[in-house]
Design an enzyme around this catalytic site. Structure first.
Site, PDB file in Angstrom:
ATOM      1  N   ILE A 533     -80.961  11.726-148.544  1.00  0.00           N
ATOM      2  CA  ILE A 533     -80.487  11.684-149.935  1.00  0.00           C
ATOM      3  C   ILE A 533     -80.988  10.436-150.650  1.00  0.00           C
ATOM      4  O   ILE A 533     -80.408  10.006-151.632  1.00  0.00           O
ATOM      5  CB  ILE A 533     -78.949  11.803-150.001  1.00  0.00           C
ATOM      6  N   ALA A 761     -76.096   2.027-133.032  1.00  0.00           N
ATOM      7  CA  ALA A 761     -76.229   1.815-134.479  1.00  0.00           C
ATOM      8  C   ALA A 761     -75.064   2.459-135.210  1.00  0.00           C
ATOM      9  O   ALA A 761     -74.530   3.479-134.778  1.00  0.00           O
ATOM     10  CB  ALA A 761     -77.541   2.420-134.980  1.00  0.00           C
ATOM     11  N   GLY A 763     -73.432   3.134-139.487  1.00  0.00           N
ATOM     12  CA  GLY A 763     -73.909   3.400-140.835  1.00  0.00           C
ATOM     13  C   GLY A 763     -73.905   2.163-141.725  1.00  0.00           C
ATOM     14  O   GLY A 763     -73.181   1.207-141.484  1.00  0.00           O
ATOM     15  N   GLY A 765     -74.686   2.826-145.384  1.00  0.00           N
ATOM     16  CA  GLY A 765     -74.793   3.312-146.758  1.00  0.00           C
ATOM     17  C   GLY A 765     -73.663   2.852-147.656  1.00  0.00           C
ATOM     18  O   GLY A 765     -73.885   2.463-148.802  1.00  0.00           O
ATOM     19  N   GLU A 766     -72.456   2.899-147.147  1.00  0.00           N
ATOM     20  CA  GLU A 766     -71.299   2.588-147.981  1.00  0.00           C
ATOM     21  C   GLU A 766     -70.781   1.155-147.849  1.00  0.00           C
ATOM     22  O   GLU A 766     -70.305   0.581-148.829  1.00  0.00           O
ATOM     23  CB  GLU A 766     -70.179   3.595-147.705  1.00  0.00           C
TER      24      GLU A 766
END
Lengths: 829, 176
Positions: A533, A761, A763, A765-766
């Site tokens: 995305i 690993a 995330g 993104g946020e």
């Protein structure tokens, strides 16, 4: 034997149980000291060339032979009953093929609300849809639809909506106490009774609009009974499932494709009403239909970060140890929607035995909300970290010291230790980079703040209680001396430093599957049903496969964003892709490698366990002459693909997997104009092993910049008189521009989270958007000595805070005068 | 009988070195003509009202928001889009720099950013950091790629300046 196991998966602050098929042991994560040559490299994106040459095909760019264009007529009223609709004028416009309304829309198995309703609960609700040979004809036809509306009383203000006599979005009322999300740990009454210091504060945050640059839209095409949809979505498999249900189709007769997407940020997680409308019109006309929303529709009807009204109360002992946290949240979800976990940070971030959070959804006559990058946690962190700074002031403690005093080693709601938590390290690195210690040594921004006064009646809205608030509460603002300012600043400017912590999930989980196909020329195709995305998923997955197969990243092509390209991939949300799909890709690559090594063993007359696959060769360890190039090996197999399968294993049961971080902000506030200028952000985050430092740094910068928008300028403005949104365009809704971006220094805390998954690993993104606004608000508090509690920190709000500050100073002065007089009188007695 | 405006009119324009004759309704924007009539979908429609810059193309060498230009205004004029930057398989320095710096996240605003920077460097091969910042200030990016867009602009400016210097050594950095 494969077995079915249940595992807990956390997405955006909520826990779900998922079944996962476990067949043998998952790969162990690469150890910390393993030298990796593809993973960890700052490689440019594999699809960057397509993006810079204009050849990347977005949903907006899809053009099919015979394609028609559809547009939607939307309600201009915040609340109205549809009395009568006449579409004959629209049908008479040349080039118009059909018009859909509530009167002729076919029945569907669509699980959502009616596509066209007769009670329209927000400006932007669907009234009709037109399909025509081109967009201009469809747009002309919208003007020719004659509609009679009966306007109804509306409510668009969050504080007004909770009042018992407010106009009702639904007959049953705007706030449902039954549906409130309430969490209790320990006993907060007892906790507050044990406290030496109690602080309380109110916060408001505004509705943030996603403003995805590619507006929501779909292209739908029927081929016999099969439906193909190009959709700007974060979840191709989710859209496939809903469309199959809506149209009563077997799932294999629905294909959903999303190759490139111009932003989603959480708003493209579901199946769009526009998608279903486009598919209906395509079925009806027998031609492909493209339906793209325009900018205004995007801002009225595709979701937003809900606005909030928050009350928070903290109790602590004099040494700073928290004894109780109470956090009450009212969230303006719009005509329908969900409350994101705004109370999440209060429940999890600090060690505290007595915690209560309450989250209420408040319906408004505005478009429905949706997830927006770290939904809930961005808003909740503003309140929790703001109150923590109040507490630090009240205790005379350094804000970081207070946070370390309450450092949580376990996930308290789940009573599990964290798999890895680099927050302490993030504080240390961030404080050093920002020069936090200068608060003490330079004489400005003193570490211990002196409370000048407490002010009642400011920004009060929600007292504690089980029921929705009934009016202003007795919350007092702390006002303190801002301290000596640095000499380089003009007198009308004040500088401040602030910081805030971040907690989030991002551990991902099953189900996620992948295939790795090794071609006869030894190039590799990774196929999986996830999507990129704009985050860099294609690149990261190529690096993972290349690492496991020891081949160049350029030899890997990743197929994704298509329900027919690869096996199931999850929604691109919750910062879960790297930690969910990445391990599946690694498992699939390992499976392919195992097969290649077995084939080589028979060719080389060697034992499988003697062989290694390294840099494109399979060879006997220690005897490189007994080896074969991978390309030679695959070529010998003929025109045939070695295919490896892999899936994400279950999550660990004995630990909770989370991401952490801290951000520091330096601001300058103009006392004359109220303008807040952020001069520097330091962002330090712990997301375990970083697969690609280059794309990670883009995520961090992007998150910070969106967070700055939320902190300073982004606000859905609604006219209280008409109930209409005034900022449904990019002119009036202020996203940051290139000139608004400060210096952003960022560091990832080193180290892999070996318990999290086979990559180590998590995330990213946020997490970077979560603490930015809180850190900026705390820096403004530091600069002014009074806290503006309403975000975004626009000039009028900051000026109002400055005015209160001046009033407080005058009151103190007057008090000092009268104190003197009293002392004098006393002396004469 | 309803009043009707003028019908489609022929327009001849040169786009990326190729001359086209189009028949377009007078209200059709250059952006829509490029995307719908010519299939050049690099320029993007985001705001459609001249706020965001995602539709930026070059019109006679000037960067313009193609959503604010009518196709009929382009009679006899020369348009360059992001698709036209590639020469003999070689990317323009701005494109190369965008790849190197990861200046594109979702990639939707990217063609507009690149065309704005390319027009700047065509006009001023010695563009400064401030020139670059002011140029991309008219091109919004929702992903927040700005730090890397500016870094890419600087790198590209360096390449373009070096090439300009190599081409005209006699100028010797006189800033011609």
């Amino acid at each position: 034997m494969p077995e079915l196991r249940k595992t807990v998966v956390e997405i955006e602050g909520r826990l779900h149980e998922e079944y996962v098929v476990v067949d043998g042991e998952d790969l162990p994560a690469w150890p910390e000291d393993r030298v990796l040559s593809r993973v960890g490299q700052p490689l440019p994106r594999v699809d960057a060339r397509a993006k810079v040459t204009g050849t990347a095909r977005f949903t907006h760019d899809i053009q099919l032979p015979g394609m028609l264009h559809a547009r939607i007529l939307r309600s201009p009223h915040p609340h109205a009953r549809l009395r009568r609709i006449d579409v004959s004028g629209a049908l008479a416009v040349p080039g118009v093929l059909a018009v859909l309304t509530h009167e002729n829309v076919p029945e569907l198995g669509w699980p959502g609300r009616p596509l066209f309703d007769t009670v329209l609960r927000y400006q932007g609700a669907e009234v009709a849809a037109v399909v025509a040979v081109d967009e201009a004809a469809a747009t002309d036809a919208l003007d020719k639809i004659s509609v009679e509306y009966e306007p109804l009383p509306f409510v668009v203000d969050l504080e007004a909506a909770v009042e018992p006599d407010a106009p009702r979005v639904y007959p049953e009322g705007n706030v449902s106490a039954d549906e409130a999300s309430v969490y209790v740990r320990g006993d907060t009454d007892q906790g507050f009774a044990e406290a030496d210091v109690v602080v309380e504060a109110n916060f408001r945050t505004a509705a943030q609009l996603h403003n995805c640059f590619e507006t929501h839209g779909s292209v739908c095409s029927w081929d016999g009974g099969r439906l193909t949809v190009w959709d700007s979505t974060q979840h191709v498999f989710g859209v496939r499932k809903t469309l199959a249900q809506a149209f009563g189709l077997p799932m294999h007769d629905v294909r959903v494709i999303k190759q490139f997407m111009g932003g989603g940020f959480g708003s493209k997680g579901g199946t769009g009403r526009y998608t279903v409308i486009a598919a209906l019109l395509a079925r009806q006309t027998g031609r492909p239909v493209k339906l793209l929303l325009d900018r205004r529709e995007e801002n009225l009807a595709t979701g937003h970060r809900h606005n909030t009204l928050q009350y928070i109360k903290l109790g602590a002992r004099s040494d700073g140890t928290l004894t109780a946290i109470y956090h009450q949240v009212f969230a303006g979800v719009g005509a329908w929607g969900w409350v994101a976990p705004v109370g999440g940070p209060a429940r999890e971030l600090y060690r505290c035995p007595n915690v209560k959070t309450e989250e209420y959804a408040v319906c408004l006559n505005l478009g429905p909300d949706s997830a927006f990058r770290a939904p809930g946690y961005v808003e909740g962190t503003v309140a929790l970290e703001g109150a923590m700074d109040d507490l630090a002031v009240a205790l005379g403690m350094d804000p970081i010291e207070l946070r370390l005093r309450n450092y949580a080693d376990t996930n308290q709601p789940r009573n599990l230790p964290y798999s890895g938590k680099g927050l302490r390290e993030a504080y240390r690195i961030g404080a050093e980079l920002m020069g936090w210690h200068l608060r003490e040594t330079t004489g400005y921004l003193p570490r211990k703040r002196t409370i000048l006064a407490t002010l009642g009646g400011g920004g009060n809205h929600s007292p504690e209680g089980e029921q929705p608030p009934a009016g202003p509460g007795g919350v007092e603002d702390l006002v303190c001396w801002p301290g000596t300012q640095p000499e380089d600043l003009p007198p009308h400017r004040r500088r401040g430093l602030g910081m805030a912590s971040q907690i989030w999930g991002g551990g991902g989980g099953p189900p996620a599957h992948a295939e790795v196909r090794v071609n006869p020329d030894a190039t590799v195709t990774v196929a999986t049903g996830t999507q990129d995305i704009g985050t860099g998923t294609r690149t990261v997955l190529a690096q993972v496969a290349a690492e496991e197969l020891s081949i160049p990243v350029e030899h890997v092509r990743v197929l994704l964003g298509d329900t027919e390209a690869g096996p199931y991939g999850p929604i691109s949300a919750g910062s879960l892709t790297v930690a969910s799909v990445g391990p599946a890709v690694r498992a699939a690559a390992a499976d392919a490698r195992r097969q290649l090594v077995e084939l080589a063993a028979s060719l080389l007359d060697a034992k499988v366990e003697e062989l290694i696959l390294k840099d494109g060769r399979v060879e006997v360890a220690g005897s490189p002459e007994r080896g074969i190039a991978l390309r030679e090996l695959t070529a010998r197999l003929g025109n045939f693909m070695v295919t490896g399968h892999g899936s994400r294993g279950p999550n660990p049961e004995d630990v909770a997997v989370h991401t952490f971080g801290a951000q520091f902000a330096e601001v300058e506030v103009d006392l004359e104009t109220g303008a807040v200028e952020v001069t520097r952000i330091v962002a330090v985050h712990d997301s375990g092993r970083i697969i690609n430092p280059l794309t990670t740094s883009s995520q961090v910068e992007g998150g910070v910049i969106q967070g700055l928008g939320f902190a300073l300028s982004e606000e859905r403005a609604v006219d209280p008189q008409t109930g209409r949104v005034l900022s449904a365009d990019l002119e009036n809704y202020r996203i940051p521009t290139a000139l608004d971006v400060p210096i952003i220094d960022h560091v990832m805390v080193p180290g892999a989270d070996l318990a999290a998954n086979n990559l180590g690993a998590k995330g990213v993104g946020e997490p970077p958007i979560i603490p930015t606004a809180a850190a900026v608000a705390n820096a403004v508090y530091d600069a002014l000595g009074i806290r503006p509690t309403d975000l975004p920190l626009t000039r009028p709000r900051v000026l109002a805070a400055i005015k209160r500050l001046e009033e407080a100073a005058q009151a103190v002065e007057a008090g000092a005068e009268s104190g003197k007089e009293q002392a004098g009188e006393g002396g004469t007695r | 009988m309803e009043r009707r405006g003028p019908g489609p009119v022929p327009v001849r324009m040169t786009v990326n070195g190729v001359t086209y004759e189009l028949t377009v309704p007078p209200r059709r924007t250059l952006l829509d003509a490029l995307r719908e009539d010519l299939g050049l979908t690099g320029a993007k429609r985001v705001c459609d009202e001249g706020t965001c810059g995602a539709c930026t193309v070059s019109l006679d060498g000037q960067a313009v928001y193609s959503c604010l230009v009518l196709a009929v205004e382009c009679e006899g004029r020369t348009v360059e889009t992001v698709e036209g930057l590639i020469r003999d398989g070689e990317l323009h320095p701005v494109q190369e720099a965008f790849i190197e710096h990861d200046a594109a996240q979702c990639g939707f605003c990217t063609p507009g950013q690149i065309m704005a920077l390319k027009a700047l460097l065509d006009q001023n091969p010695r563009a400064s950091l401030e020139d670059i910042r002011q140029t991309v200030a008219g091109n919004l990016c929702r992903c927040g790629a700005y730090p890397k867009i500016i870094a890419a602009g600087l790198t590209a400016a360096g390449v373009v300046a070096a090439r300009a210097a190599a081409k005209a050594p006699e100028d010797g950095g006189a800033g011609a």
